[in-house]
Design a protein around this motif. Structure first.
Motif, short mmCIF file in Angstrom:
data_model
loop_
_atom_site.label_atom_id
_atom_site.label_comp_id
_atom_site.label_asym_id
_atom_site.label_seq_id
_atom_site.Cartn_x
_atom_site.Cartn_y
_atom_site.Cartn_z
N ASP A 176 2.20 33.65 38.09
CA ASP A 176 0.51 33.85 38.83
C ASP A 176 -0.49 33.16 38.29
OD1 ASP A 176 -0.26 33.96 36.37
OD2 ASP A 176 -0.81 36.65 36.45
N MET A 177 -1.52 33.16 38.14
CA MET A 177 -3.23 32.32 37.98
C MET A 177 -3.21 32.33 36.58
SD MET A 177 -2.82 32.04 41.00
CE MET A 177 -2.16 33.59 41.83
N ALA A 197 4.04 39.36 46.20
CA ALA A 197 3.67 39.77 46.42
C ALA A 197 2.79 39.38 47.81
CB ALA A 197 3.86 41.08 47.08
N GLU A 198 2.57 38.69 48.10
CA GLU A 198 1.43 38.11 48.85
C GLU A 198 -0.15 38.70 49.00
OE1 GLU A 198 4.12 39.56 51.93
OE2 GLU A 198 5.43 37.72 52.04
N PRO A 217 -0.88 25.19 38.32
CA PRO A 217 -2.72 25.24 38.18
C PRO A 217 -3.39 24.56 39.60
CG PRO A 217 -1.55 23.96 36.52
CD PRO A 217 -0.67 23.74 37.81
N MET A 218 -4.61 25.27 39.63
CA MET A 218 -5.43 24.72 41.19
C MET A 218 -7.23 24.04 40.99
SD MET A 218 -3.36 28.22 43.52
CE MET A 218 -4.86 28.00 44.91
N GLN A 223 -7.94 31.10 45.78
CA GLN A 223 -7.10 32.17 45.00
C GLN A 223 -5.85 31.70 44.90
OE1 GLN A 223 -9.57 34.21 43.40
NE2 GLN A 223 -11.09 32.75 44.62
N SER A 224 -5.42 31.35 45.72
CA SER A 224 -3.66 31.18 44.73
C SER A 224 -3.13 30.17 46.38
CB SER A 224 -3.26 33.12 44.70
OG SER A 224 -3.42 33.29 46.14
#
Ligand code: SAM
Length: 243
Positions: A176-177, A197-198, A217-218, A223-224
């Motif tokens: 996850d983030m 899931a999407e 990392p973004m 958001q993702s």
């Protein structure tokens, strides 16, 4: 080997197969109306299964003279493996990676994950029977043949599956983030990596069972990442240590 097509017919069988994500194409008699039609059209659309309206005679032919009640479904008869098959395959490997899909619904994402899994040497894929796309013709096509080389197990209970994997010596990683940056991911040993899931990501009760969450990392504004892209980056992160 593309999945063979089977045929199921009648309201209940068609509803069950669609619910189990086994539908490829729904055929509805073109002159019937009512709540069953509305319900099955809605279910097919939710499962991204195409619909054709055909004559009663055509349905009779497709169902081999059976009582079709106005509904025939072509289903995927892909030969899934058992979890025990994946455990056998990975038993003698020092650093196997299994990818676990938690609720993906887009067949393009699953096809793309299979394609990269094959390219990176992943040992197998685990998908839940419910609330997740199965091996449909779109998955087969998007995987560009990888589906024929990648063992795929479908499991009824993902939580129990994680317990069995832990008992077999696997480390369970979620994605996850808010986790450990992927470049710090310790990839030695038997690994299972969960892709969510999407929309909703990994389900909360499954998150509770992971040993560690991993994050790519973004720095931008979104958001993702797309689930297939994220899975691809992480499979290559794992592979670069061993290939
Ligand atoms: C579109 S994302 C779901 C986003 C969801 N809102 C969440 O909070 O997890 C679908 C899946 O792709 C993976 N994913 C997407 N971006 C990621 C990132 N930056 N790091 C790790 N995994 C990512 C995760 O498996 C995620 O569950």
């Amino acid at each position: 080997m593309a999945p063979a097509n089977d045929t199921v017919y009648g309201v209940h069988a068609v509803t069950d197969s669609l619910t189990e994500n086994l539908g490829n194409k729904l055929y509805i008699q073109d002159d019937i109306r009512g709540k069953n039609v509305d319900k099955l059209k809605e279910l097919a659309s939710e499962k991204k299964v195409g619909i054709s309206f055909v004559s009663k005679d055509k349905l009779k032919e497709m169902s081999d003279g059976g009582v079709h009640q106005g509904f025939v479904l072509k289903t995927s008869a892909y030969a899934y493996k058992e979890l025990s098959d994946l455990l056998t395959i990975t038993q003698e490997l020092d650093n196997p990676l299994l990818i676990i899909i938690d609720g993906l619904t887009d067949p393009h994402n699953l096809g793309s994950i299979l394609r990269t899994a094959d390219a990176t040497g992943v040992s197998g894929i685990i998908i839940p029977k419910h609330r997740s796309v199965g091996v449909t013709p779109v998955v087969v096509k998007t995987s560009t043949g990888a589906v024929n080389h990648m063992p795929i197990a479908r499991v009824t209970n993902l939580s129990q599956t994680l317990d069995k994997l832990k008992a077999a010596g696997f480390w369970i990683f979620g994605t996850d983030m808010n986790g450990t940056p992927h470049h710090n991911w310790q990839t030695q040993g038997k690994l299972a990596l969960i892709i969510g899931a999407e929309g909703a990501g990994i389900t909360p009760n499954i998150k509770k069972q992971v040993d560690e969450m991993i994050t790519i990392p973004m720095v931008g504004h979104v958001q993702s990442l797309n689930a297939g892209v994220a899975a691809g980056i992480l499979m290559y992160e794992w592979a670069r240590n061993f290939k």
